[in-house]
Write an enzyme that holds these catalytic residues in place. Structure first.
Site, short mmCIF file in Angstrom:
data_model
loop_
_atom_site.label_atom_id
_atom_site.label_comp_id
_atom_site.label_asym_id
_atom_site.label_seq_id
_atom_site.Cartn_x
_atom_site.Cartn_y
_atom_site.Cartn_z
N ASP A 1 34.97 -3.96 70.01
CA ASP A 1 34.17 -5.01 70.65
C ASP A 1 32.81 -4.46 71.07
OD1 ASP A 1 36.66 -6.87 70.95
OD2 ASP A 1 37.24 -4.93 71.76
N HIS B 1 41.02 -7.09 75.28
CA HIS B 1 40.64 -7.23 73.87
C HIS B 1 41.22 -8.54 73.36
CE1 HIS B 1 39.75 -6.42 69.70
NE2 HIS B 1 41.02 -6.60 69.40
C1 LMR Z 1 40.15 -7.64 65.84
O1 LMR Z 1 39.54 -7.70 66.91
O2 LMR Z 1 39.57 -7.60 64.75
C2 LMR Z 1 41.64 -7.69 65.85
O3 LMR Z 1 42.12 -7.26 67.07
C3 LMR Z 1 42.05 -9.09 65.56
C4 LMR Z 1 43.55 -9.27 65.41
O4 LMR Z 1 44.10 -10.15 66.10
O5 LMR Z 1 44.17 -8.57 64.63
#
Ligand code: LMR
Length: 279
Positions: A113, A141
């Site tokens: 992120d 997250h």
């Molecule tokens: C991401 O942020 O790309 C992953 O965590 C998304 C996911 O749900 O696999």
């Protein structure tokens, strides 16, 4: 175990200079024996019609076992990074099941992120991600995370003076929050290379230091200086030095930020309630 043989073949084919030997096992007590660095990448993905609470419970079962195995076998200085979703709460469960290890040894990945934020700001301002500093991503997250540009600079100037508030609130924040879902939609599969790269970035900063640079890590919130619930795995701004992460304290939190932080905090509190039986 059969598929794992294929992974070993690939690892061997990379001829990595630092690989000495490889152990394959499906027994966590063998896997975590004397482990210094644990990257917990796998988790159970959400299937059709599955509620978040079910996802939390199924993953809880995995991370309870892994936490106990780390507790019983790993190096006392082990650095644990949880990548598998829901990463914060998975890391929280693992940590709670490892009472003999320092809670500071457990972290969850927020670097993806963080990196997404750097890249979006660079793109918007015509700069480069390496020129964006002091980015912070708070919380979970998930879609409630708060990518906060209050302290960020680009090319030495405050980002807030370079971009307009409307873009920040209505474009940047939702783009970063929803980036995982956007990748799944486009690729038909969850992020892979960017997540792997972020995991390496996270461990590299933790092990080798961040050179005073700010990074975002999901860490145990006990003793945090921002009034956040003290029993969560919560992404905070940190610097890393001598193999340890340290919270950046004293940042001024305005009303907007407080509201955003509180939203992601509430989500993590409700995740904690959903897995209370596993702690
Ligand atoms: C991401 O942020 O790309 C992953 O965590 C998304 C996911 O749900 O696999």
């Amino acid at each position: 175990m059969g598929a794992l043989e294929g992974v070993v073949m690939e690892l061997n084919d990379c001829a990595f200079p630092l690989v000495d030997s490889i152990i394959t096992t499906d027994d966590p007590n063998v896997a975590f024996k004397d482990t210094d660095y644990a990257l917990l990448v796998g988790s159970k993905p959400r299937g059709p019609g599955m509620e978040r609470a079910d996802l939390l419970k199924d993953n809880g079962a995995i991370f309870t076992i892994q936490g106990k195995a780390l507790n019983d076998n790993a190096s006392r200085d082990v650095k644990v990074l949880v990548v598998g979703n829901p990463a914060n709460t998975n890391a929280f469960i693992a940590m709670k099941n490892a009472p003999d290890l320092n809670p500071k040894n457990f972290t969850s990945m927020m670097r993806l992120d963080h990196n997404r934020s750097l890249s979006q700001i660079a793109d918007k301002t015509g700069s480069h991600s390496t020129r964006v500093k002091q980015m912070v991503v708070w919380g979970n997250h998930s879609a409630t995370q708060y990518p906060d540009i209050s302290f960020a600079t680009v090319d030495g100037k405050p980002v807030k003076e370079v971009v307009d508030n409307d873009w920040y609130v209505n474009d940047f924040i939702p783009t970063v929050q929803q980036r995982g879902a956007a990748i799944i939609k486009a690729r038909g599969a969850s992020s892979a290379a960017s997540a792997a790269s972020a995991a390496i970035d996270h461990m590299r900063s933790w092990a080798l230091g961040s050179d005073g640079g700010w990074v975002s890590m999901g860490v145990f919130s006990k003793g945090n200086s921002y009034g956040i619930d003290e029993d969560l795995m919560f992404a905070l701004p940190v610097t890393c030095e001598n193999g340890e992460w340290k919270e950046i304290t004293g940042l001024e939190i305005n009303d907007f930020s407080r509201e955003m932080i509180s939203k992601t905090e509430q989500e993590l509190i409700s995740e904690r309630e959903a897995v209370a039986g596993l702690l």
